[in-house]
Design a protein around this motif. Sequence first.
Motif, short mmCIF file in Angstrom:
data_model
loop_
_atom_site.label_atom_id
_atom_site.label_comp_id
_atom_site.label_asym_id
_atom_site.label_seq_id
_atom_site.Cartn_x
_atom_site.Cartn_y
_atom_site.Cartn_z
N ARG A 19 -44.42 26.43 55.40
CA ARG A 19 -43.30 25.68 55.99
C ARG A 19 -42.10 25.67 55.04
NH1 ARG A 19 -47.76 22.44 57.64
NH2 ARG A 19 -47.49 20.98 55.91
N HIS A 20 -42.36 25.55 53.76
CA HIS A 20 -41.29 25.55 52.76
C HIS A 20 -40.56 26.90 52.76
CE1 HIS A 20 -39.65 25.99 48.60
NE2 HIS A 20 -39.33 24.73 48.77
N ALA A 21 -41.33 27.99 52.78
CA ALA A 21 -40.74 29.34 52.78
C ALA A 21 -39.93 29.56 54.05
CB ALA A 21 -41.84 30.40 52.64
N LEU A 22 -40.43 29.06 55.21
CA LEU A 22 -39.73 29.27 56.47
C LEU A 22 -38.40 28.52 56.52
CD1 LEU A 22 -42.02 30.93 57.53
CD2 LEU A 22 -42.03 29.56 59.62
N LEU A 23 -38.30 27.39 55.87
CA LEU A 23 -37.02 26.69 55.80
C LEU A 23 -35.99 27.54 55.04
CD1 LEU A 23 -38.21 23.02 55.14
CD2 LEU A 23 -37.21 23.95 57.25
N TRP A 24 -36.44 28.25 54.00
CA TRP A 24 -35.56 29.18 53.29
C TRP A 24 -35.14 30.33 54.21
CZ3 TRP A 24 -33.08 28.91 48.75
CH2 TRP A 24 -33.48 27.92 47.85
N LEU A 80 -36.68 39.11 56.24
CA LEU A 80 -37.89 39.76 56.78
C LEU A 80 -38.95 39.93 55.71
CD1 LEU A 80 -36.36 42.49 59.13
CD2 LEU A 80 -37.07 40.17 59.69
N GLY A 81 -38.52 40.29 54.48
CA GLY A 81 -39.47 40.46 53.38
C GLY A 81 -40.25 39.19 53.10
N VAL A 82 -39.53 38.05 53.09
CA VAL A 82 -40.19 36.75 52.85
C VAL A 82 -41.11 36.42 54.02
CG1 VAL A 82 -39.83 34.26 52.64
CG2 VAL A 82 -38.35 35.83 51.38
N PHE A 83 -40.60 36.50 55.26
CA PHE A 83 -41.36 36.01 56.41
C PHE A 83 -42.68 36.74 56.61
CE2 PHE A 83 -42.56 36.41 60.89
CZ PHE A 83 -42.88 35.07 61.15
N PHE A 84 -42.64 38.08 56.64
CA PHE A 84 -43.84 38.81 57.04
C PHE A 84 -44.99 38.64 56.05
CE2 PHE A 84 -40.85 41.22 59.80
CZ PHE A 84 -41.50 40.92 61.00
N LEU A 85 -44.69 38.57 54.76
CA LEU A 85 -45.77 38.39 53.78
C LEU A 85 -46.35 36.98 53.84
CD1 LEU A 85 -47.58 39.47 51.59
CD2 LEU A 85 -45.77 39.05 49.92
N VAL A 86 -45.49 35.96 53.87
CA VAL A 86 -46.01 34.58 53.87
C VAL A 86 -46.71 34.27 55.20
CG1 VAL A 86 -44.27 33.80 52.22
CG2 VAL A 86 -43.86 33.45 54.65
N TRP A 87 -46.25 34.88 56.28
CA TRP A 87 -46.89 34.69 57.59
C TRP A 87 -48.35 35.19 57.55
CZ3 TRP A 87 -46.01 38.33 62.28
CH2 TRP A 87 -46.52 37.76 63.45
N MET A 107 -33.80 47.57 49.94
CA MET A 107 -33.61 46.80 48.72
C MET A 107 -33.74 45.30 49.03
SD MET A 107 -30.34 46.79 46.15
CE MET A 107 -29.34 45.70 47.16
N GLY A 108 -33.15 44.87 50.14
CA GLY A 108 -33.27 43.48 50.56
C GLY A 108 -34.71 43.09 50.82
N ASN A 109 -35.44 44.00 51.45
CA ASN A 109 -36.86 43.77 51.72
C ASN A 109 -37.64 43.59 50.43
OD1 ASN A 109 -39.77 45.23 52.67
ND2 ASN A 109 -38.85 43.80 54.10
N ALA A 110 -37.38 44.47 49.46
CA ALA A 110 -38.05 44.36 48.16
C ALA A 110 -37.67 43.06 47.46
CB ALA A 110 -37.68 45.56 47.29
N LEU A 111 -36.40 42.67 47.58
CA LEU A 111 -35.93 41.42 46.97
C LEU A 111 -36.63 40.22 47.63
CD1 LEU A 111 -33.94 40.38 44.84
CD2 LEU A 111 -32.19 40.30 46.62
N GLY A 112 -36.76 40.27 48.96
CA GLY A 112 -37.46 39.20 49.68
C GLY A 112 -38.91 39.08 49.24
N LEU A 113 -39.57 40.22 49.09
CA LEU A 113 -40.97 40.21 48.63
C LEU A 113 -41.07 39.64 47.22
CD1 LEU A 113 -41.97 43.69 50.07
CD2 LEU A 113 -42.94 41.51 50.77
#
Length: 485
Positions: A432-437, A270-277, A397-403
């Motif tokens: 697209r690269h981040a979403l594959l992750w 979730l941390g990765v997706f919401f910021l890159v989106w 913590m996971g959210n912070a790690l994703g960010l």
Amino acid sequence: MTAAFMDLVDVTIVNIAIPSIQRDAGASFSQIQWITAGYALAFAACLITGGRLGDIHGRKRLFLVGVAGFTLASALCGFAANPETLVAARILQGAMAAMMVPQVLSIVHATFPARERGKVFGLFGAIVGLGAVSGPLLGALLTEWNLFGLAWRPIFLINLPVGIAALLLGRRYITESKAPRALKLDLVGVALVTLGLLMLLYPLTRGRELGWPLWGYASMAGALVVFGVLVAYERRKAAADGSPLIETSLFRVKSFAAGIAVQTVFGIALGVFFLVWTLYMQIGLGWSPLHAGLTGVPFSLAVSVAAGLSVQKLVPRFGRGVLQAGALLMALGVLIYVWESHRYGLAVASWQMALPLVVMGAGMGLIVAPLTDAVLSEVPREHAGSASGLINTVQQMGNALGLGLVSVVFFGVVGDRLAPAEVGPAFAHAFRHALLWVAAVLGVIFLLMFALPKRPARHPEAGAADEPLPERGAEAPEQEGELVH
């Protein structure tokens, strides 16, 4: 409920305004990450501590301290003169949220008898849904309106009247409650958790910008050592006085250990997706905050609808399979999004994004509502409070790690010194690269879920079938005292 709503909105409202903050304040990509990751990190590091302090010094007192501090930090964010000040204020805001948020459910538990709590938790669920839907829209509108020429600043300043109202109403209507037995604050545990998280996340966030120096790798490796020391210390602390920050015996319960892993990895996704989106829509596609905010409405609605169905209808009938279906559905939505972004390029429209967002939202709704119950279902009743606090902490913590990972999976692909014509294609490719992750991480979550119980078991507070319920005044008040710490 006012405090819970304020925290939820604050998390979602900031993402939509990030590009505006970058343009107006001249923030670097690293500072953008810290505006969101700093809040999540401080929240994660202080969450268990905040709950424990409420048990020791009084939940009403800590609630009011947290609300006052959160409101003050919001003012500092709103009037920040530069990105560095904003990052510092956001870290303070996260720490104050960690003082405020754990008291919400503790106060509900201490105030209402068991037969009335169902209605209260129903209201709490509605507030969570409302916060998820209204945050992005409110952020988009406040940024778009540019009230008094303040650009993005009203997204923080709006907390001032809400926080003051919560303070006045809280002082008048909340009754004080504490844990019936004296508890001690594990300061060494707090220091080790905070140090370990900082050693892991700081180099991860700054690494790309600084050219991945050797000290960054050493710091991340050292973080694992610190976490090892933390585990050893907490075990000794539990044996010595029974008041560790983290109850390590819980990890011997297979479903709990697996659930903690699921929560952490889910937080990363979730941390990765919401910021890159957000960056993709507003910087890559050049959309306004309002356009981006409205695009996300189908996602929020799908989460709310699926969450309700999941808890009430599906999980009682199909058990763990519902959560696993949610992980696969989210991964499918992510892959559809990747395909659409590649197929339509920079000409992609909001209505075309509705399908992957609804699929992703439905998948997320199937997971978020029943996951906590599944994780806690085999936890001994006397540790339910400690386990609840741990679940919230590892998710943050996971959210912070994703960010922090955004610097690797997104900014690492974007490249530096882009010409104006190159920005859109570069951001779309990085998205697209981040979403594959993200899709790969959701696959890992699906596999981890096999360790969860197949069927929803009893609630940990209900007690085992072969174990008599405690007499009123014996163990029961202790349960209330330790619900959320």
